[in-house]
Design a protein around this motif. Structure first.
Motif, short mmCIF file in Angstrom:
data_model
loop_
_atom_site.label_atom_id
_atom_site.label_comp_id
_atom_site.label_asym_id
_atom_site.label_seq_id
_atom_site.Cartn_x
_atom_site.Cartn_y
_atom_site.Cartn_z
N ASN A 167 0.82 -1.21 0.00
CA ASN A 167 0.00 0.00 0.00
C ASN A 167 0.86 1.26 0.00
OD1 ASN A 167 -3.03 -0.53 0.04
ND2 ASN A 167 -2.26 -2.07 1.47
N PHE A 197 1.64 1.67 -3.52
CA PHE A 197 0.43 2.28 -4.09
C PHE A 197 0.50 3.80 -3.91
CE2 PHE A 197 -3.85 3.88 -3.95
CZ PHE A 197 -4.67 3.04 -4.70
N VAL A 210 0.89 6.75 -6.70
CA VAL A 210 -0.15 7.75 -6.88
C VAL A 210 0.45 9.11 -7.27
CG1 VAL A 210 -1.66 9.21 -5.44
CG2 VAL A 210 -2.00 6.74 -5.46
N TYR A 263 -6.18 -3.63 -6.49
CA TYR A 263 -6.53 -2.19 -6.49
C TYR A 263 -5.65 -1.43 -7.48
CZ TYR A 263 -9.71 -1.70 -2.42
OH TYR A 263 -10.78 -1.72 -1.56
N LEU A 268 -1.30 12.35 -8.83
CA LEU A 268 -1.79 13.32 -7.85
C LEU A 268 -0.61 14.12 -7.33
CD1 LEU A 268 -4.47 11.34 -5.77
CD2 LEU A 268 -4.60 12.29 -8.08
N ARG A 281 -7.65 15.73 -9.65
CA ARG A 281 -7.60 14.38 -10.22
C ARG A 281 -8.02 13.36 -9.17
NH1 ARG A 281 -1.60 15.30 -12.77
NH2 ARG A 281 -2.26 16.54 -14.57
N VAL A 282 -8.51 12.24 -9.65
CA VAL A 282 -8.95 11.18 -8.75
C VAL A 282 -8.32 9.86 -9.19
CG1 VAL A 282 -10.95 9.87 -7.93
CG2 VAL A 282 -11.16 12.33 -8.36
N ILE A 283 -7.80 9.12 -8.23
CA ILE A 283 -7.34 7.75 -8.50
C ILE A 283 -8.35 6.84 -7.82
CG2 ILE A 283 -5.55 6.02 -8.06
CD1 ILE A 283 -4.18 8.06 -9.66
N LYS A 284 -9.02 6.00 -8.61
CA LYS A 284 -10.04 5.14 -8.01
C LYS A 284 -10.28 3.90 -8.86
CE LYS A 284 -13.96 7.16 -10.39
NZ LYS A 284 -15.37 7.39 -10.39
N VAL A 328 -7.63 13.44 -4.98
CA VAL A 328 -8.03 12.42 -4.00
C VAL A 328 -7.70 11.04 -4.55
CG1 VAL A 328 -9.94 11.43 -2.65
CG2 VAL A 328 -9.99 13.85 -3.27
N THR A 329 -7.17 10.18 -3.70
CA THR A 329 -7.01 8.79 -4.09
C THR A 329 -7.84 7.88 -3.20
OG1 THR A 329 -5.49 6.96 -4.55
CG2 THR A 329 -4.94 8.35 -2.67
N GLU A 330 -8.26 6.81 -3.79
CA GLU A 330 -8.88 5.70 -3.07
C GLU A 330 -7.80 4.95 -2.31
OE1 GLU A 330 -11.68 3.18 -5.62
OE2 GLU A 330 -9.90 1.95 -5.55
N SER A 331 -8.22 4.12 -1.38
CA SER A 331 -7.27 3.25 -0.68
C SER A 331 -8.00 1.97 -0.31
CB SER A 331 -6.80 3.93 0.61
OG SER A 331 -6.33 2.97 1.53
#
Ligand SMILES: Cc1ncc(C[n+]2csc(CCOP(=O)(O)OP(=O)(O)O)c2C)c(N)n1
Lengths: 345, 249
Positions: free
Chosen positions: A56, A59, A63, A86, A191, A200-203, B64-67
């Protein structure tokens, strides 16, 4: 230099400055090398509280657009699977080294390649793929580690390097690629704080079925491109081969000696060594199946890659198998005998 | 005429999906206001949790990032280590932080990672339908403690006290948003916590007691009363730790 250290050095040269990991044999030399080197070379080494935390952290670094890696061995790789899924869903790059050990469970620390299914078929949940690289020498471990960062970033997808303790611990001379500055490539997804641009969004979350199916379609298209462009393999003596040996990594290294012996003795035996396990050289096997009589697959497992060879051969040529499990490694003589049995049988 | 109330720049003009009476909306707004006041919107990265706040990126006008569930402190560690110049915060629920993600928050706090944590404690798993959380009060009925939570289901965890016992964090506080006065205090506290990060002091952590009327089977008004009557006595409010000792209360 050992394979583990070679992968570590190559990672730094590829511009990786962030490593997060948790100790486990037989890969700790990789982490220890980076613990020594990264702080001297402007990077961060962090020993995490678990493999879950380590991946993580990869991760998180990813990001921001940074090149980051983690390494572990089988049980630890199992723990990382949720976050790898993910990353695939979020389309984040990142490099994961699995120095595979004997399993299942705690198993042992001896050389094994029984994590093929886990690495190649997904490992975590959902329809996704890792790009999987399988070195069979220290030099190749270095080269593939360097390459892993480029293709991971190119496809915005996790890349796994799968090897056994034989490759990680073996000491061989290595020539390294020249160091590269961390890529200045524009990453319009990273980001970095929404300065003068839209946020921006990471999802990976897509609650509507239509939207998620569309995202999955996009991922599948990407994997199709990877299959079309990134297949790597080595071949020997295929021109007149009647029996083609298929093996990767450590199995390939051992069986290649047996193939040489067989050739010296006049057997028409060839070798196909997949270097990328995903994408798999399916088309090469499919073509060979039209003219060779038999394939024989050697693995350090109960038989995992053999299923992909069978699919590729599509019943047009016989597919035989020899595997050792639980950390046992065959000798070249043993492999040679199996080759001769198969050839004559 | 002077404008006294407006949407913060750090917030998007959209309808939130939170249930009526839920405190998440208030906390989300407090966070956005704090970011505006400190003028750090353009260098902020938010790590959103899995939980009711999973859609934070729909509301916050920020990167924003998810986790994965429970891992925001590890994700934030990766972000902050790679880019120490960014302002990074996690926003987490009690299931996320006090159950599945305990190892990540305690370890990140113990390392004194220089990011901020906004922890919303509503004593249940809101998103999955009101199941028991590690913070659920003894005797509290939830969908997985239909006869009331027993001691061996786990005593309610006081996260702020636990985090404050570590040397790594710079600032630890617990606030509530059940009254206008408490909302004001909570906002001041969040600003103070964020400032700690900007000064490079190490992890700052604000727990906020939140109402979950739907998860608790209460009306919004009753839920706010429960925060005052049941939660605050067990989860006392205040600044538990501050490296600026005069600010500790
Ligand atoms: C690995 C994993 N386990 C479980 C879940 C299901 N899940 C989603 S949100 C959640 C709990 C959320 O509760 P909390 O963190 O208290 O936040 P709230 O929704 O109350 O704001 C759970 C268990 C998940 N998404 N991932």
């Amino acid at each position: 230099m050992s394979g583990a250290e070679a992968m570590a050095e190559a990672a730094i040269r590829a511009g990786c400055r962030f490593y997060f990991g948790y100790p486990i044999t037989p890969q700790s030399e990789l982490a220890e090398y980076l613990a020594r080197e990264l702080p001297k070379r402007g990077g961060v080494f962090l020993q995490a509280e678990s493999e879950i935390a380590a991946i993580n952290m990869v991760f998180g670094a990813s990001v921001t657009g940074a090149r980051a890696m983690t390494s572990s061995s089988s049980p630890g790789i199992s723990l990382k699977q949720e976050a790898i899924s993910y990353m695939a869903g979020c389309e984040l790059p990142g490099v994961i080294v699995n120095v595979c050990r004997g399993g299942p469970g705690l198993g042992n620390i001896a050389p094994s390649e029984a994590d093929y299914f886990q690495a190649v078929k997904g490992g975590g949940h959902g329809d996704y793929r890792n790009i999987v690289l399988a070195p069979s020498s220290v030099q190749e471990a270095a080269d593939l580690s360097y390459l892993a960062f480029d293709i991971s970033e190119k496809y915005r997808n996790p890349v796994m390097i799968l090897c056994s303790a034989v490759i990680a611990q073996m000491v061989e001379p290595v020539e390294f690629m020249s160091p590269r500055r961390p890529e200045e490539v524009e990453k319009p997804w990273a980001l970095t704080g929404a300065k003068g641009r839209e946020p921006r969004v990471i999802k990976s979350l897509r609650l509507s079925e239509q939207e998620l199916e569309e995202h999955n379609r996009h991922l599948q298209e990407k994997y199709a491109t990877v299959k079309a462009k990134e297949v790597r393999y080595e071949t020997r003596y295929l021109e007149d081969a009647e029996l083609v040996i298929v093996a990767f990594g450590t199995s390939a290294r051992i069986v290649s000696t047996a193939v040489e012996t067989a050739r010296e003795k006049g057997y028409k035996v060839g070798l196909l060594r997949p270097i990328t396990l995903f994408p798999f050289p399916t088309h090469v096997i499919r073509k060979l199946a039209e003219r060779v009589k038999k394939f024989m697959v050697f693995e350090l497992s109960a038989g995992q890659m053999v299923e992909d060879v069978e699919i590729a051969a599509a019943g047009k040529a016989a597919v035989n198998f020899y595997g050792r499990m639980g950390g046992s490694v065959p000798s070249p003589e043993e492999d040679f005998e199996k080759i001769v049995d198969c050839y004559r049988g | 005429m002077k404008l006294v109330f407006d949407r913060p720049k750090s917030m998007k003009d959209t309808v939130m999906h939170y249930c009526p009476g839920c405190s998440h909306g208030v906390v989300t707004r407090i966070v956005a206001e704090a970011i505006d006041i400190l003028d750090i919107r353009e260098k902020t990265v938010c790590v959103a949790p899995v939980g009711c706040a999973v859609f934070l990126y729909e509301y916050l006008n920020l990167d924003v990032t998810e986790s994965p569930h429970g891992r925001p402190p590890a994700v934030a560690t990766g972000i902050k280590r790679a880019r120490p110049d960014l302002f990074v915060f996690t926003y987490q629920g009690d299931g996320d932080i006090a159950a599945i993600g305990l190892a990540e928050i305690l370890s990140a706090a113990n390392r004194g990672e220089n990011f901020s944590v906004v922890y919303v404690n509503n004593t249940v798993y809101g998103m999955t339908g009101g199941q028991m959380a590690p913070t659920t009060m003894l005797g509290q009925r939830t969908t997985t403690t239909p006869y009331g939570k027993g001691a061996m289901d786990g005593r309610p965890l006081r996260m702020a006290e636990w985090i404050a016992s570590l040397d790594g964090p710079s600032y630890v506080a617990r606030m509530a948003v059940n009254t206008p006065a408490n909302v004001k205090k909570a906002r001041k506290t969040v600003i103070e916590a964020f400032r700690m990060q900007l000064e490079g002091r190490g992890m700052s952590f604000v727990e906020i007691l939140a109402a979950c009327p739907v998860g608790w089977g209460l009306s919004p008004i009753e839920a706010l009363a429960r925060v005052e009557k049941e939660l605050i006595p067990y989860y006392p409010l205040g600044v538990l730790k501050s490296v600026d000792s005069h600010k500790a209360g």
